[in-house]
Write an enzyme that holds these catalytic residues in place. Structure first.
Site, mmCIF file in Angstrom:
data_model
loop_
_atom_site.group_PDB
_atom_site.id
_atom_site.type_symbol
_atom_site.label_atom_id
_atom_site.label_comp_id
_atom_site.label_asym_id
_atom_site.label_seq_id
_atom_site.Cartn_x
_atom_site.Cartn_y
_atom_site.Cartn_z
ATOM 1 N N LYS A 12 -5.983 -5.524 3.536
ATOM 2 C CA LYS A 12 -6.816 -4.358 3.255
ATOM 3 C C LYS A 12 -7.728 -4.617 2.062
ATOM 4 C CE LYS A 12 -6.393 0.373 1.524
ATOM 5 N NZ LYS A 12 -5.492 1.495 1.258
ATOM 6 N N ASP A 60 -0.228 -0.536 -5.022
ATOM 7 C CA ASP A 60 -1.488 -0.004 -5.554
ATOM 8 C C ASP A 60 -1.351 1.384 -6.163
ATOM 9 O OD1 ASP A 60 -1.077 1.294 -3.138
ATOM 10 O OD2 ASP A 60 -3.171 1.173 -2.499
ATOM 11 N N ASN A 61 -0.301 2.098 -5.843
ATOM 12 C CA ASN A 61 -0.034 3.423 -6.411
ATOM 13 C C ASN A 61 1.321 3.894 -5.898
ATOM 14 O OD1 ASN A 61 -2.619 4.065 -4.223
ATOM 15 N ND2 ASN A 61 -0.622 4.943 -3.744
ATOM 16 N N ASP A 115 0.841 -1.197 0.000
ATOM 17 C CA ASP A 115 0.000 0.000 0.000
ATOM 18 C C ASP A 115 0.878 1.249 0.000
ATOM 19 O OD1 ASP A 115 -2.127 1.710 0.148
ATOM 20 O OD2 ASP A 115 -2.999 0.839 1.942
ATOM 21 N N ASP A 116 0.808 2.029 -1.064
ATOM 22 C CA ASP A 116 1.567 3.282 -1.191
ATOM 23 C C ASP A 116 3.070 3.062 -1.296
ATOM 24 O OD1 ASP A 116 -0.885 4.496 -0.955
ATOM 25 O OD2 ASP A 116 -0.351 5.766 0.743
ATOM 26 N N SER A 161 -8.956 1.378 4.491
ATOM 27 C CA SER A 161 -7.584 1.745 4.801
ATOM 28 C C SER A 161 -7.384 1.943 6.302
ATOM 29 C CB SER A 161 -7.221 3.032 4.054
ATOM 30 O OG SER A 161 -5.901 3.421 4.303
ATOM 31 N N LYS A 212 1.711 9.928 -5.178
ATOM 32 C CA LYS A 212 0.338 9.440 -5.059
ATOM 33 C C LYS A 212 -0.668 10.543 -5.378
ATOM 34 C CE LYS A 212 -2.854 7.625 -1.530
ATOM 35 N NZ LYS A 212 -2.944 7.064 -0.170
ATOM 36 N N HIS A 257 -10.935 -2.272 1.021
ATOM 37 C CA HIS A 257 -11.134 -0.909 0.505
ATOM 38 C C HIS A 257 -11.954 -0.853 -0.782
ATOM 39 C CE1 HIS A 257 -9.157 3.351 0.786
ATOM 40 N NE2 HIS A 257 -10.453 3.333 1.106
ATOM 41 N N HIS A 304 1.529 2.339 4.049
ATOM 42 C CA HIS A 304 0.573 3.451 4.102
ATOM 43 C C HIS A 304 0.584 4.045 5.513
ATOM 44 C CE1 HIS A 304 -3.302 5.530 4.146
ATOM 45 N NE2 HIS A 304 -3.484 5.264 2.861
#
Length: 479
Positions: free
Chosen positions: A138, A297-298, A41-42, A163, A318, A140, A245
């Protein structure tokens, strides 16, 4: 009984036993590999040692990169969490199913919507092919019961419905409402009780608020338990880690482990979890029949400084349509099948749906537009392939597009959390990403043919782009 009736019963029984036999064959066939999709995540493009970070230590993921394929031009399906995950699991640009919005960036803890039940996830496709399916970590994609993983093709789920920063507990909500909320102690000195986050098993909450120091370790433990209970049945495991994240949390074992602060600690614990899974596959003799995919994811949320990651040499982060917000690590590992290589072809998270379905021998739905392309030829041979066109959405609008060389920006804006105006570009900006991956030198004037070609490709893409009802905007009353 009449002859017609008996023939009817006979046909029904034949169909029944035929389907049972087919299902049994699907379950026991050795040519249907296990698939593990691991999503950070991130995590930024430059966060792993294999992608050039000089400080962060990620030996397990680096080994995975060395033994498998490391893609250097792989893009998330969107530049923030919810639409990116929707693209990954459905193989469709999220605007088609309403999982992106111009009014909200992601699904909140009070969202009334979620991934529409009529969408087909890769878990549904594989379960129909005889796979056991599990989602861990996660989600979401909707927190109401009808949107949970167990209603979207997954046999079981353990994790959080959104999240780890989505629901601030009441005593601290005022701090979160500040315009510069990322400068508060909620993030830099976080405690689990600041966030009213539930941990669920299937559709039952078992801990609230979850002790966020356990998020990574319990996700890994649950993944190992899922793998260990599968026996001979092929399985699909979607393991979506919460880290790195913000707010960042690590277990006591990993606190202070790295030399790069808590972000480095969080990466180290995630990396160790991946290593435990890979070791289990090797020791249990499953490595030769298991595809493992690792991605993010990004891009990184750099507004959080040392608590955010690195996009390496890429511009933006992001939430932006610069490459730093969208280009992510992507590793593919399957000993004896995935050809070890550094791949410079284009790929995207939206392609994982089609690719995994093809590898599993499962049919790709034909009753809807599937946007993902099949990457299996590249995985098996390391020959050139992949996609030739990539759109970059901000909300429901395409702000930029690229082909295998050039990227054209129609508009730009800084990333999620930064209050900056949208900048329109006419003529568009154009960057040669093979020569200038940091998008620093506009070459539109010297390559008008590339601008014209990308405009045509964008127009053709938009002509066939449908928009589903906005799933993010409607909110439930807050308690």
């Amino acid at each position: 009984m009449t002859g017609d009736y008996l023939r009817f019963v006979g046909r029904v029984m034949l169909m029944f036993f035929g389907s049972v036999c087919a299902a049994f064959a699907a379950v026991t066939s050795s040519d249907r590999p296990n698939v593990i999709l691991i999503v950070a995540d991130d995590m930024g493009f430059g966060d792993l040692g294999a992608y050039g970070h000089p400080t962060f230590r990620t030996p397990q993921l680096d080994r995975m990169a060395a033994e498998g394929q490391r893609w250097t031009q792989f893009y998330a399906g969107a530049n923030v969490c919810t639409p990116s995950r929707a693209a990954m699991l459905t193989g469709r640009w999220p605007v088609r199913n309403g999982m992106t919005s111009n009014r909200r960036r992601v699904l909140t803890a009070h969202a009334a919507g979620g991934l529409p039940p009529e969408e087909i996830t890769i878990a549904e496709v594989l379960r129909e092919a005889g796979y056991a399916t599990g989602a861990i970590g996660k989600w979401h994609l909707g927190h109401l019961p009808r949107y949970l993983p167990t209603r979207q093709g997954f046999d079981e789920f353990s994790g959080t419905p959104y999240s780890n920063d989505e629901l601030v507990a009441k005593p601290w909500r005022r701090a979160f409402q500040r315009r510069d909320y990322w400068n508060t102690s909620l993030f830099y000195e976080p405690r689990s009780e600041y966030w009213d986050i539930p941990w669920m098993r299937n559709e039952i909450t078992v801990e609230r608020p979850v002790d966020q120091r356990t998020l990574t370790s319990r996700s890994t433990d649950d993944a190992l338990d899922f793998i260990g209970r599968r026996g001979e049945q092929p399985f699909f495991l979607y393991l979506a880690y919460h880290m790195p994240h913000v707010p960042l949390f690590v277990s006591e074992e990993f606190a202070g482990r790295s030399e790069a602060g808590i972000y480095g600690d969080a990466l180290a614990e995630l990396d160790d979890g991946v290593g435990r899974i890979m070791t289990t596959l090797r020791e249990q003799g499953m490595a030769q029949n298991t595809l493992v995919v690792f991605t993010s994811d990004n891009g990184p949320w750099t507004v959080f400084g040392s608590h955010g990651g690195s996009a390496g040499s890429l511009r933006g982060d992001k939430g932006s349509t610069w490459d730093g917000g969208n280009r992510v690590p992507a590793l593919f590992w399957w000993p004896g099948t995935v050809a070890p290589a550094v791949v410079r072809d284009l790929g995207a998270g939206v392609d994982l749906f089609t690719t995994i379905a093809r590898i599993a021998g499962a049919p790709v739905p034909e009753d809807r537009q599937i946007d993902g392309v099949d990457l299996t030829p590249v995985l098996r041979t390391a020959a050139s392939g992949g996609r030739g066109f990539m759109p970059f959405f901000r909300g429901t609008t395409v702000w930029a597009v690229r082909d295998t060389r050039f990227k054209m920006h129609l508009a730009t804006q800084l990333g999620f959390g930064l209050e900056t105006p949208r900048m329109e570009h006419e003529p568009p900006l154009l960057f040669d990403l093979l020569d200038d991956p940091s998008e620093s030198r506009d070459v539109a004037a010297s390559h008008p043919e590339a601008v014209a070609r990308l405009r045509e490709e964008l127009d053709a893409f938009l002509d066939h782009l449908t928009h589903g009802p906005d799933q993010l905007v409607e909110q439930l009353p807050e308690s």
